[in-house]
Design a protein around this motif. Structure first.
Motif, PDB file in Angstrom:
ATOM      1  N   TYR A   1       0.954  -1.241  -0.061  1.00 49.84           N
ATOM      2  CA  TYR A   1       0.029   0.038  -0.053  1.00 49.84           C
ATOM      3  C   TYR A   1       0.846   1.381   0.193  1.00 49.84           C
ATOM      4  O   TYR A   1       1.944   1.282   0.656  1.00 49.84           O
ATOM      5  N   THR A   2       0.408   2.268  -0.667  1.00 52.19           N
ATOM      6  CA  THR A   2       0.935   3.497  -0.672  1.00 52.19           C
ATOM      7  C   THR A   2       0.302   4.290   0.256  1.00 52.19           C
ATOM      8  O   THR A   2      -0.856   4.704   0.209  1.00 52.19           O
ATOM      9  N   VAL A   3       0.968   4.856   1.392  1.00 52.13           N
ATOM     10  CA  VAL A   3       0.295   5.431   2.651  1.00 52.13           C
ATOM     11  C   VAL A   3       0.690   6.956   2.615  1.00 52.13           C
ATOM     12  O   VAL A   3       1.813   7.238   2.383  1.00 52.13           O
ATOM     13  N   LEU A   4      -0.457   7.733   2.645  1.00 55.39           N
ATOM     14  CA  LEU A   4      -0.198   9.225   2.770  1.00 55.39           C
ATOM     15  C   LEU A   4      -0.723   9.756   4.137  1.00 55.39           C
ATOM     16  O   LEU A   4      -1.857   9.229   4.418  1.00 55.39           O
ATOM     17  N   ASP A   5       0.084  10.656   4.838  1.00 54.79           N
ATOM     18  CA  ASP A   5      -0.268  11.118   6.030  1.00 54.79           C
ATOM     19  C   ASP A   5      -0.347  12.777   6.090  1.00 54.79           C
ATOM     20  O   ASP A   5       0.842  13.394   5.623  1.00 54.79           O
ATOM     21  N   ILE A   6      -1.513  13.441   6.170  1.00 61.17           N
ATOM     22  CA  ILE A   6      -1.462  14.777   5.707  1.00 61.17           C
ATOM     23  C   ILE A   6      -1.633  15.669   6.967  1.00 61.17           C
ATOM     24  O   ILE A   6      -2.611  15.403   7.623  1.00 61.17           O
ATOM     25  N   ASP A   7      -1.047  16.734   6.881  1.00 64.66           N
ATOM     26  CA  ASP A   7      -1.391  17.924   7.727  1.00 64.66           C
ATOM     27  C   ASP A   7      -2.319  18.700   7.073  1.00 64.66           C
ATOM     28  O   ASP A   7      -2.050  19.956   6.412  1.00 64.66           O
ATOM     29  N   TYR A   8      -3.466  18.409   7.088  1.00 65.30           N
ATOM     30  CA  TYR A   8      -4.763  19.182   6.652  1.00 65.30           C
ATOM     31  C   TYR A   8      -4.656  20.409   7.177  1.00 65.30           C
ATOM     32  O   TYR A   8      -4.424  20.791   8.291  1.00 65.30           O
ATOM     33  N   ARG A   9      -5.841  21.219   6.715  1.00 70.15           N
ATOM     34  CA  ARG A   9      -6.257  22.652   7.416  1.00 70.15           C
ATOM     35  C   ARG A   9      -6.594  22.411   8.866  1.00 70.15           C
ATOM     36  O   ARG A   9      -7.595  21.354   8.876  1.00 70.15           O
ATOM     37  N   GLY A  10      -6.133  22.898   9.762  1.00 72.17           N
ATOM     38  CA  GLY A  10      -6.224  23.046  11.123  1.00 72.17           C
ATOM     39  C   GLY A  10      -5.343  22.330  11.725  1.00 72.17           C
ATOM     40  O   GLY A  10      -5.071  22.568  13.036  1.00 72.17           O
ATOM     41  N   SER A  11      -4.214  21.859  11.103  1.00 76.96           N
ATOM     42  CA  SER A  11      -3.122  21.320  11.905  1.00 76.96           C
ATOM     43  C   SER A  11      -2.223  22.367  12.316  1.00 76.96           C
ATOM     44  O   SER A  11      -2.038  23.601  11.859  1.00 76.96           O
ATOM     45  N   ALA A  12      -1.389  22.079  13.364  1.00 77.53           N
ATOM     46  CA  ALA A  12      -0.427  22.734  14.094  1.00 77.53           C
ATOM     47  C   ALA A  12       0.719  23.091  12.940  1.00 77.53           C
ATOM     48  O   ALA A  12       1.175  22.263  12.301  1.00 77.53           O
TER      49      ALA A  12
END
Length: 794
Positions: A603-614
């Motif tokens: 699996y290709t895994v993505l971990d995102i600092d979306y809007r609202g992240s610090a």
């Protein structure tokens, strides 16, 4: 020479043998990853604390991984840390210095002592049957103040004279007294009616079985009594008095009064089904968002006049300003009345010339710093921070104080778009921004001599934190730590050494000691990792950026498999203003290891600092205001499209998982973007924000009564009809944070909608954060099975 070659040969062979003993990540199992972290990863060092003489470093640790962490100690050389029996080493745990740091004052067993720091000679100065506490040197260092029986006293160290400075009586709990706040917590009538009415919109059965409305008792106002007669009084009767402080000139005493909410929201109940008695018990839990809130007032007692007053917050500029969102309700009337505020801090300059007070509005929109004239109670504006979303950010509202010149205060503000350090000269009104740039400042502190700033900042990259120094009046910061990653620094009292909790993307936190010099070598103190963790070579995910649909650049971490199976998974971190696409060791250690396992399976895994992240400034922090499930969700959907366009993922084989806020985003993705997200696991997820707590939710969505539009468009339960893919819902049944009721209500909604492509896993003994390996294992085996049987099939 022959012996040397044999030695080299042996080392090479040993190295290859060591490498050969490493297991491939493909052998990872859920059972292995979800066991107790201390048994697999190790118990990492925490809570570093220097001895008062700066010669010994104490910290919590457990190198064996068995039992519980305990205090350990190590010298400045960093060698051979040992378990510590006593961390005080002659000093008390809580104390106050005098100005030149030659003496301390402290409380022990209810009595007051002083100590000469150099000789460590103790002197007991007060010994009574009453309990004394909170001793502090006054500006006249021959005077020490302390609290006894909720009143402020002073003692002259030269003469031994003890003075009682206040005569405060704590109001008794008399429910029959008029204007006493209600303690029955029957709830806020309007708020609870809103919840009750809204409940009917999510369930047809409840609409058919609607009960008669509940009745709630009215709540009164706080009791506040002052004796009359020529403006004088001999006794003050107040509730919950704290923080008594004598002004440097000895003329005034400031104090805080905690004011109970007039109409607090009703407390909720969380049933506990698995108990030692065999009977179901009820856990008293938090209220839902929307009730009235308690707040703090500041009072000033004039010793000579024997009178007091409470600071009048109607003087605050813009106290009656309405928020911008009211324009979305043209048919609703909003009264421009003074808002309720809470006084968070009062600070006196050491020379007594200036006094400043900090206030925060209960609607989260304003923070004021005001100069106080204690003789009159007049408040003069110094700084107003207004945010139509909500006031927050690193250091905002904390740490305000005076510089050594006694006329300049320092504080943090997001005025520039990022949290930076500012000063304000009260004598001239000149404001100066000391730090600037697209980065945030964390935990600024002044050096002992008052000439240097120390702080942590993500100046180099949003996901890299270093420790810096800077001249008092500003200038170019000097980076002191060297290695990129997360550097969490505790400065020694003499400021000669740093204790660094350091970590990197694939290296858990360890403790180091470094001289307080830029680029100095640091000495590793701890080795915490257990054999289970060390037998694998953990992947270092690449930190990337990609463009969101609105043009903003989003930071993320990507795990790229050697043998991709065409499937992609997005992990959504939790909220509360967090960050995960950084270069430090993740607080989501199980998820980090699980992502390694998924990657090893193709699996290709993505971990995102979306809007609202610090870590990305004010605009990023507030990007979810009034619409959770808006830009935060679209950032994740844009990430899914990136998996397809840049990493070769099949558009029909994308999954998502996350807990808490991550579970909420997963639900919204499944309901609103079924064409993008095929399978999702929503763990301990919020389904309706009107049922979450006040402190977090009201910042972002205001309150349900005031701003129902924000709640309706932000809550997944209103969008459940959009479910098409494969959904797993997992939740602890004794979750006192996101209540089990949240997913029960959603389940009823899905049943009524006739949805049959979902399942729910319940964990009877688990709170919001799971604690038992069997529950972690069961949950993540289900997540893995969901992905394997849906998107992971060849």
């Amino acid at each position: 020479m022959k012996k040397f070659l044999l030695t080299i040969s042996f080392l090479i062979v040993s190295g290859f043998l060591g490498f050969a003993q490493q297991k491939p990540l493909s052998q990872l199992t859920v059972e292995e990853l979800m066991q107790e972290p201390d048994q697999f990863v190790g118990i990492l060092p925490s809570r570093p604390q220097w001895s008062k003489d700066s010669k010994t470093l104490f910290f919590m640790w457990n190198p064996s991984g068995e039992g519980f962490p305990s205090y350990h100690k190590v010298g400045l050389d960093g060698n051979n840390p040992q378990e510590a029996e006593d961390i005080s080493e002659g000093f008390p745990s809580n104390y106050r210095y005098n100005k030149d740091r030659s003496k301390i004052v402290f409380e022990r067993s209810g009595d007051i002592y002083t100590m000469d720091v150099k000789t460590m000679t103790e002197t007991k100065i007060i010994s009574t049957v009453a309990r004394e506490s909170n001793p502090s040197f006054h500006s006249d260092e021959s005077v020490i103040t302390f609290i006894s029986d909720n009143n402020l006293f002073s003692i002259d160290a030269k003469t031994g004279l003890i003075k009682q400075l206040t005569n405060i009586k704590i109001a008794e709990d008399d429910e029959d007294r008029p204007n006493r706040p209600s303690t029955t917590r029957d709830g806020n009538r309007d708020q609870d009616k809103w919840i009750s009415d809204d409940q009917q919109t999510t369930s047809e059965i409840l609409r058919e079985q609607r009960n008669r409305p509940r009745r709630f008792s009215a709540a009164g106002q706080r009791f506040f009594q002052q004796s009359q007669g020529e403006g004088r009084m001999s006794q003050i009767e107040l509730d919950n008095v704290s923080g008594l402080q004598l002004s440097p000139d000895g003329k005034y005493v400031s104090f805080s009064v905690w004011v109970a909410a007039e109409n607090p929201a009703k407390n909720t109940i969380v049933p506990n089904y698995v108990t030692s008695s065999g009977y179901t018990t009820d856990i008293n839990a938090r209220p839902k968002v929307g009730g009235d809130q308690s707040y703090r007032e500041i009072g000033i007692y004039n010793i000579e006049a024997d009178s007091f007053y409470i600071l009048d917050t109607k003087q605050l500029p813009g106290i009656s300003d309405l928020p911008d969102y009211v324009k979305d309700y043209p048919d609703k009337s909003f009264s421009k009345e003074p808002r309720k505020v809470s006084a968070s801090n009062i600070v006196w300059s050491n020379d007594g010339k200036y006094t400043v007070v900090q206030f925060s509005s209960l609607d989260n929109k304003d923070l004021w710093i005001m100069r106080l004239l204690p003789s009159s109670g007049d408040l003069i504006p110094v700084d107003r921070q207004r945010d139509e979303a909500w006031i927050a950010g690193p250091g905002i509202g904390r740490g305000m104080n005076f510089l050594p010149d006694n006329k300049t205060i320092y504080y943090q503000s997001e005025k520039s778009g990022y949290s930076h350090l500012y000063t304000h000269d009260l004598s001239t009104g000149v404001v100066k921004q000391l730090t600037s740039g697209n980065y945030e400042v964390y935990d600024p502190q002044l050096s002992n001599d008052g000439k240097t700033w120390y702080f942590t900042a993500n100046m180099k990259h949003p996901g890299i934190r270093h420790f810096y120094s800077m001249p008092l009046k500003g200038g170019k910061p000097t980076q002191i730590t060297s290695e990129d990653g997360h550097n969490d620094v505790t400065l020694s009292p003499d400021e000669k050494y740093l204790a660094i909790l350091y970590s990197y993307t694939n290296r858990p936190t360890e403790l180091f000691i470094q001289p307080n010099k830029p680029g100095a070598a640091k000495k590793k103190v701890t080795e915490s990792l257990q054999a289970g963790f060390k037998q694998y070579t953990w992947y270092q995910p690449e930190v990337i950026t990609f463009k969101a649909q609105d043009g903003e650049m989003v930071h993320a971490r990507v795990y790229k498999p050697e043998n991709p199976n065409g499937a992609g998974v997005i992990f959504v971190h939790g909220a509360g203003y967090l960050q995960n696409a950084h270069y430090g060791w993740s607080s989501y250690l199980r998820e980090y290891m699980f992502n390694n396992m998924l990657m090893a399976k193709g699996y290709t895994v993505l971990d995102i600092d979306y809007r609202g992240s610090a870590g990305y400034g004010r605009d990023w922090r507030t990007g979810i205001y009034r619409h959770m499930g808006g830009k935060d969700l679209s950032d994740n959907i844009d990430g899914a499209k990136l998996l397809v366009s840049e990493y070769g993922v099949d558009p029909g084989k994308i999954g998502m998982y996350g807990g808490s806020y991550g579970g909420f985003i997963t639900l919204f993705a499944m309901f609103n973007h079924p064409d993008v997200i095929t399978s999702g696991a929503a763990l301990r997820s919020v389904t309706d924000w009107a049922h979450y707590n006040h402190g977090y939710t009201s910042n972002i969505l205001n309150t349900p009564i005031e701003d129902p539009i924000a709640y309706k468009r932000s809550s997944p339960i209103y969008f459940a009809e959009g479910l098409q893919g494969n959904l797993l819902i997992a939740h602890g049944m004794v979750d006192t944070n996101v209540h089990f009721q949240d997913v029960v209500r959603l389940a009823q909604r899905l049943i009524e909608l006739g949805k049959d492509n979902w399942e729910m896993a319940l964990y009877p003994v688990e709170n919001h954060g799971f604690t038992t390996p069997s529950s972690w294992t069961d949950e993540y085996k289900r997540i893995f099975k969901l992905f394997e049987t849906t998107i992971g099939k060849k």
